[in-house]
Design a protein around this motif. Structure first.
Motif, short mmCIF file in Angstrom:
data_model
loop_
_atom_site.label_atom_id
_atom_site.label_comp_id
_atom_site.label_asym_id
_atom_site.label_seq_id
_atom_site.Cartn_x
_atom_site.Cartn_y
_atom_site.Cartn_z
N UNK A 6 29.09 37.30 41.88
CA UNK A 6 30.01 37.80 41.15
C UNK A 6 31.34 37.68 41.70
N UNK A 7 32.59 37.50 40.97
CA UNK A 7 33.79 37.27 41.56
C UNK A 7 34.72 38.51 40.99
N UNK A 8 35.75 38.86 41.81
CA UNK A 8 36.59 39.97 41.51
C UNK A 8 37.94 39.64 42.30
N UNK A 17 40.67 45.42 43.79
CA UNK A 17 41.52 45.60 42.56
C UNK A 17 40.97 45.45 41.14
N UNK A 18 40.25 44.37 41.20
CA UNK A 18 39.46 43.71 39.96
C UNK A 18 37.99 43.75 40.48
N UNK A 19 37.07 44.59 40.00
CA UNK A 19 35.54 44.39 40.34
C UNK A 19 35.13 43.22 40.25
N UNK A 20 34.20 42.66 41.26
CA UNK A 20 33.64 41.59 40.97
C UNK A 20 32.51 41.61 39.79
N UNK A 21 32.71 41.02 38.86
CA UNK A 21 32.03 41.10 37.72
C UNK A 21 31.86 39.78 36.92
N UNK A 49 46.12 44.05 35.88
CA UNK A 49 45.35 45.41 36.08
C UNK A 49 43.89 45.18 35.70
N UNK A 50 43.48 43.79 35.28
CA UNK A 50 42.05 43.67 34.85
C UNK A 50 41.86 43.69 33.58
N UNK A 51 42.80 43.94 32.78
CA UNK A 51 42.82 44.10 31.14
C UNK A 51 42.65 42.66 30.58
N UNK A 52 41.61 42.31 29.94
CA UNK A 52 41.57 41.01 29.29
C UNK A 52 42.67 41.02 28.06
N UNK A 53 43.57 39.85 28.33
CA UNK A 53 44.54 39.70 27.39
C UNK A 53 44.47 38.35 26.62
#
Length: 84
Positions: A6-8, A17-21, A49-53
């Motif tokens: 998994x990548x982050x 900063x963004x977990x590897x998911x 911030x890792x928010x899905x946009x």
């Protein structure tokens, strides 16, 4: 196995900063990064911030450049803006 990877994203200090998911990721460009969802197997975009946009709905994508990103959807290439 590689299919289980998994990548982050990490910062310069090596802190996540963004977990590897994600199944795959592309570099941040214009503040957004393309990421591949492990459940739908589709691409979408997240902010810093890792928010899905932008929803996970694309078969393939290119990174944003000058406010546009190339996307492959419904067997056609096109462009989206930062609002999707």
């Amino acid at each position: 196995a590689m299919e289980d990877w998994k990548y982050g994203f990490i910062d310069k200090a090596g802190t996540y900063r963004i977990q590897p998911k994600y199944d795959n990721v592309q570099s941040y460009r214009d503040g957004f990064a393309a990421v591949k969802d492990p459940i739908t197997k589709k691409w979408g975009f997240i902010d810093k911030r890792g928010k899905q946009v932008i929803d996970f709905k694309f078969e393939n994508v290119k990174s944003f450049s000058s406010g546009l990103a190339g996307v492959y959807y419904n067997k056609k290439w096109g462009f989206i803006n930062k609002k999707g």
